[in-house]
Design a protein around this motif. Structure first.
Motif, PDB file in Angstrom:
ATOM      1  N   LYS A  47      -2.252   1.185 -10.566  1.00 47.72           N
ATOM      2  CA  LYS A  47      -0.869   0.758 -10.747  1.00 47.72           C
ATOM      3  C   LYS A  47      -0.085   0.874  -9.435  1.00 47.72           C
ATOM      4  O   LYS A  47       0.716   0.015  -9.095  1.00 47.72           O
ATOM      5  CB  LYS A  47      -0.221   1.625 -11.826  1.00 47.72           C
ATOM      6  N   GLU A  48      -0.344   1.951  -8.682  1.00 45.16           N
ATOM      7  CA  GLU A  48       0.416   2.182  -7.450  1.00 45.16           C
ATOM      8  C   GLU A  48      -0.163   1.446  -6.240  1.00 45.16           C
ATOM      9  O   GLU A  48       0.577   0.905  -5.427  1.00 45.16           O
ATOM     10  CB  GLU A  48       0.457   3.688  -7.147  1.00 45.16           C
ATOM     11  N   TYR A  49      -1.487   1.443  -6.115  1.00 46.84           N
ATOM     12  CA  TYR A  49      -2.127   0.899  -4.913  1.00 46.84           C
ATOM     13  C   TYR A  49      -2.882  -0.400  -5.173  1.00 46.84           C
ATOM     14  O   TYR A  49      -3.630  -0.861  -4.321  1.00 46.84           O
ATOM     15  CB  TYR A  49      -3.123   1.910  -4.338  1.00 46.84           C
ATOM     16  N   GLY A  51      -3.220  -3.898  -5.124  1.00 43.79           N
ATOM     17  CA  GLY A  51      -3.727  -4.915  -4.209  1.00 43.79           C
ATOM     18  C   GLY A  51      -3.562  -4.575  -2.746  1.00 43.79           C
ATOM     19  O   GLY A  51      -3.585  -5.471  -1.911  1.00 43.79           O
ATOM     20  N   LEU A  52      -3.381  -3.320  -2.432  1.00 45.71           N
ATOM     21  CA  LEU A  52      -3.124  -2.947  -1.041  1.00 45.71           C
ATOM     22  C   LEU A  52      -4.408  -2.834  -0.230  1.00 45.71           C
ATOM     23  O   LEU A  52      -5.460  -2.507  -0.754  1.00 45.71           O
ATOM     24  CB  LEU A  52      -2.393  -1.603  -0.973  1.00 45.71           C
ATOM     25  N   LYS A  53      -4.271  -3.090   1.045  1.00 44.48           N
ATOM     26  CA  LYS A  53      -5.361  -2.838   1.989  1.00 44.48           C
ATOM     27  C   LYS A  53      -5.147  -1.452   2.569  1.00 44.48           C
ATOM     28  O   LYS A  53      -4.111  -0.824   2.347  1.00 44.48           O
ATOM     29  CB  LYS A  53      -5.347  -3.892   3.076  1.00 44.48           C
ATOM     30  N   LEU A  54      -6.123  -0.963   3.322  1.00 42.09           N
ATOM     31  CA  LEU A  54      -6.053   0.403   3.849  1.00 42.09           C
ATOM     32  C   LEU A  54      -4.801   0.654   4.675  1.00 42.09           C
ATOM     33  O   LEU A  54      -4.097   1.644   4.482  1.00 42.09           O
ATOM     34  CB  LEU A  54      -7.291   0.705   4.690  1.00 42.09           C
ATOM     35  N   ASP A  55      -4.498  -0.241   5.614  1.00 43.78           N
ATOM     36  CA  ASP A  55      -3.342  -0.033   6.477  1.00 43.78           C
ATOM     37  C   ASP A  55      -2.034  -0.117   5.695  1.00 43.78           C
ATOM     38  O   ASP A  55      -1.080   0.604   5.985  1.00 43.78           O
ATOM     39  CB  ASP A  55      -3.341  -1.019   7.647  1.00 43.78           C
ATOM     40  N   GLN A  56      -1.996  -0.971   4.675  1.00 37.43           N
ATOM     41  CA  GLN A  56      -0.788  -1.078   3.858  1.00 37.43           C
ATOM     42  C   GLN A  56      -0.557   0.195   3.044  1.00 37.43           C
ATOM     43  O   GLN A  56       0.582   0.637   2.895  1.00 37.43           O
ATOM     44  CB  GLN A  56      -0.891  -2.273   2.916  1.00 37.43           C
ATOM     45  N   ALA A  57      -1.627   0.788   2.527  1.00 39.27           N
ATOM     46  CA  ALA A  57      -1.499   2.021   1.749  1.00 39.27           C
ATOM     47  C   ALA A  57      -1.001   3.157   2.630  1.00 39.27           C
ATOM     48  O   ALA A  57      -0.150   3.952   2.221  1.00 39.27           O
ATOM     49  CB  ALA A  57      -2.840   2.388   1.120  1.00 39.27           C
ATOM     50  N   LYS A  58      -1.531   3.229   3.833  1.00 37.58           N
ATOM     51  CA  LYS A  58      -1.096   4.279   4.769  1.00 37.58           C
ATOM     52  C   LYS A  58       0.380   4.100   5.107  1.00 37.58           C
ATOM     53  O   LYS A  58       1.147   5.057   5.106  1.00 37.58           O
ATOM     54  CB  LYS A  58      -1.947   4.214   6.036  1.00 37.58           C
ATOM     55  N   ARG A  59       0.794   2.875   5.365  1.00 35.59           N
ATOM     56  CA  ARG A  59       2.194   2.593   5.699  1.00 35.59           C
ATOM     57  C   ARG A  59       3.115   2.920   4.526  1.00 35.59           C
ATOM     58  O   ARG A  59       4.214   3.450   4.719  1.00 35.59           O
ATOM     59  CB  ARG A  59       2.339   1.117   6.099  1.00 35.59           C
ATOM     60  N   LEU A  60       2.674   2.634   3.298  1.00 37.86           N
ATOM     61  CA  LEU A  60       3.454   2.949   2.109  1.00 37.86           C
ATOM     62  C   LEU A  60       3.734   4.447   2.035  1.00 37.86           C
ATOM     63  O   LEU A  60       4.871   4.863   1.801  1.00 37.86           O
ATOM     64  CB  LEU A  60       2.717   2.484   0.851  1.00 37.86           C
ATOM     65  N   LYS A  61       2.725   5.260   2.243  1.00 37.50           N
ATOM     66  CA  LYS A  61       2.908   6.710   2.180  1.00 37.50           C
ATOM     67  C   LYS A  61       3.831   7.196   3.301  1.00 37.50           C
ATOM     68  O   LYS A  61       4.642   8.096   3.105  1.00 37.50           O
ATOM     69  CB  LYS A  61       1.563   7.438   2.249  1.00 37.50           C
ATOM     70  N   GLU A  62       3.707   6.617   4.485  1.00 38.32           N
ATOM     71  CA  GLU A  62       4.591   6.992   5.588  1.00 38.32           C
ATOM     72  C   GLU A  62       6.048   6.674   5.245  1.00 38.32           C
ATOM     73  O   GLU A  62       6.942   7.485   5.497  1.00 38.32           O
ATOM     74  CB  GLU A  62       4.188   6.258   6.868  1.00 38.32           C
TER      75      GLU A  62
END
Length: 83
Positions: A47-49, A51-62
């Motif tokens: 639900k949270e992650y 369709g994200l790619k790795l870099d997008q997930a990292k940026r979201l957390k930042e």
């Protein structure tokens, strides 16, 4: 299962691993068991992650971390002006 904190990059990788398992005609509980995560975590992470790619997930957390800092700063400013 022991509790452990996963990083966003790990979560995206695990989600992809489970999706591959499901593509091989495994059911969700079996694919989650092979990835060593609870089924509930899979659905919450999807639900949270989703369709994200790795870099997008990292940026979201930042961005979430920065947002928390700014909210704290704003709260301290507002309370500082009231005194």
């Amino acid at each position: 299962m022991a509790w452990r904190k996963h990083k966003p990059e790990q979560i995206v990788t695990l989600l992809r691993q489970i999706e591959v398992g499901i593509g091989k005609r495994e059911d969700h509980p079996q694919a989650c068991k092979e990835a060593e995560i609870p089924v509930q975590s899979y659905y919450r992470w999807r639900k949270e992650y989703g369709g994200l790619k790795l870099d997008q997930a990292k940026r979201l957390k930042e961005l979430e971390k920065e947002n928390t800092k700014l909210k704290g700063w704003w709260r301290s400013c507002r309370w500082g002006e009231a005194n």
